[in-house]
Structure formats: C-alpha cells, structure tokens
Design a protein around this motif. Structure first.
Motif, PDB file in Angstrom:
ATOM      1  N   CYS A 245       0.704  -1.660   0.146  1.00  0.00           N
ATOM      2  CA  CYS A 245      -0.581  -0.126  -0.044  1.00  0.00           C
ATOM      3  C   CYS A 245       0.894   1.428   0.342  1.00  0.00           C
TER       4      CYS A 245
ATOM      5  N   CYS B 156       0.646   3.457   3.856  1.00  0.00           N
ATOM      6  CA  CYS B 156       0.962   3.113   4.784  1.00  0.00           C
ATOM      7  C   CYS B 156       2.047   2.390   4.732  1.00  0.00           C
TER       8      CYS B 156
ATOM      9  N   CYS C  38      -7.563  -0.103   2.288  1.00  0.00           N
ATOM     10  CA  CYS C  38      -5.737  -1.149   2.190  1.00  0.00           C
ATOM     11  C   CYS C  38      -6.670  -1.629   4.338  1.00  0.00           C
TER      12      CYS C  38
ATOM     13  N   CYS D  61      -4.518   0.552   6.672  1.00  0.00           N
ATOM     14  CA  CYS D  61      -4.425   2.199   6.954  1.00  0.00           C
ATOM     15  C   CYS D  61      -5.578   2.440   6.802  1.00  0.00           C
TER      16      CYS D  61
END
Ligand SMILES: [Zn+2]
Length: 258
Positions: free
Chosen positions: A202, A205, A226, A229
């Motif tokens: 991701c 994050c 995600c 996050c």
C-alpha cells in the motif's frame, strides 16, 4: 473501460484536486508564519536597539550633569581664590583653602567619572552602529513582506476558489455512495484518501496487504480499502501511467457493483 476502473479514475482525479487544494492551503497557513517569524526577529533587534538608545541617552544626561557640577564648583573655586586675598585671619584662610582643596578633589573625581562615561558612550554608540545595518535591513524586509502578505493571501484564496469549482465537478463525476466513502476517509485520515498498491504494498502506509486482499484487488470488481490504513486502494497495474512495467490486461469482466 470497466465501471470499476472508471470510478477509480474519478476518485484519483478528485484526489489530485484535493492534493492541489492542500498545497495551497498549507501555503496560506505558512504565509503569515514567515512574517510572524520576521516580526519576532525584528522585535528582538528593536528591543536591543532601544536599550542602546536608552543607555546612550542616560549616559549623555549623566555627562551633562557632571559637566554642570564641574563647572559650578570650578566657579566656586575661582571665586574663593579671588576672595582669598581679602581674608584677614589665618584660621579663615586655612578653612577656605581646605574648602577649595575639597572642591578641586571632588572635581578631579568627576573628571575621571566623565572620562569613563565618555568611554562607555563610545562603546554604546559603536554597538548601536553595529546593530543599525541589520536593523534597517530587517525593517525594510519586514515592511515588504507585510505588504505582499495580503497580496499572497488574496491570490491563494483565488486559486482555492478555482480549485473548489474544479473539485465540485470532480465530485459530480463520482457516484454518491463512493463519494461519501471518500469524504468519510478524508475527514478522518491524513491526505491522501486513495492510493495505489504497488507490488502488493500500500502506498499510503507502505505495508503489504494480505495476499487474499491483493488477489481481490487485482480482479478489480469493487473498491477496496487497505486493511491496515483504511485508505481506498487500487492496483497500480490497472493503469498505464503506473511506474511498474505494466502490460495491463483489462479486468476479466465488467461489473455493476460498487
Ligand atoms: Zn495502507
């Protein structure tokens, strides 16, 4: 293009506008800080300068007072000297001599004090002169920055107004439930709201998403978040402008869900 990809594209477009708005908003926030910082530095210098000026004024006053006292007592001595010839008895004569001696002694001390004052005055004046150049420079700088601050604020507000119009039309493109999901995240997380996933990681994050989620993401059926996050994510290889070596096959099937 699938509906899914179209929606991702719309969200990314919205995200770009929000990025731009954020940049200008930060500039707006920082603009007064610069002047404030300059003002603080100026205030420090201004205080120092005022202390020099006060000290110099005080020294000059003392110098003047001492000068007056010296002159006064010198005059007394002069008068006594001329009267000395007229004194009849020795006792009185000695008393006058003693008084004159005292006056002259005090005046000598005053002369020494005056010399010390003059030295101090030279030192303080030099200090003030040293300060003056940076003081004037900072003062001019501050005045210029203050004048341009309002201009910059007005300009930034104009840009923000334009971006907000752009944002409105970008929002208009996004279906309401997806838009409210975007806004929900935007209010709760730091920018950005939607990020790409590159090689399973991701970009919000920088943590790898679980393999099962990644497989789901690659299918490109519905907009996912995600798991770490909570930002909206899309697979970067779904888009050609992705840095990855992407010969992207279009997702297998069109989908109506979203
Ligand atoms: Zn994340």
């Amino acid at each position: 293009m699938s509906l899914y990809l179209k929606q991702i594209e719309q969200l990314v477009a919205l995200q770009r506008v929000d990025d731009e708005i954020l940049v200008i908003a930060r500039e707006l926030q920082d603009a007064p800080n610069e002047v404030r910082g300059l003002q603080e530095r100026f205030n420090v210098l201004d205080d120092q300068r005022n202390r020099f000026i006060e000290k110099i004024d005080h020294l000059k006053e003392q110098e003047k007072r001492l000068g007056g006292e010296i002159e006064n007592d010198a005059l007394k001595v002069k008068k006594s000297k001329s009267k000395l010839m007229l004194v009849g008895n020795t006792k009185e004569y000695h008393a006058m001599m003693r008084e004159m001696d005292n006056l002259e002694k005090v005046n000598r001390l005053r002369e020494e004090e005056k010399l010390a004052l003059a030295e101090e005055l030279t030192r303080q004046t030099a200090g003030l002169e040293d300060l003056e150049a940076s003081y004037n420079e900072l003062k001019a700088d501050l005045e210029t920055k203050k004048a341009s601050l309002q201009e910059r604020i007005d300009e930034a507000n104009k840009v923000i107004a334009k971006l907000n119009v752009k944002r409105e039309s970008a929002c208009h493109e996004v279906p309401a439930p997806i838009l409210s999901r975007y806004e929900f995240i935007r209010e709760r997380l730091d920018n950005p709201v939607i990020v790409s996933v590159e090689e399973g990681v991701c970009n919000g994050c920088h943590i790898a998403i679980p393999p099962q989620s990644f497989i789901e993401l690659q299918k490109g059926h519905q907009i996912l978040s995600c798991p770490n996050c909570q930002r909206l994510i899309y697979w970067c290889e779904h888009f050609s402008e992705c840095p990855a070596p992407a010969q992207v096959a279009a997702p297998a099937e069109e989908t109506e869900e979203a």
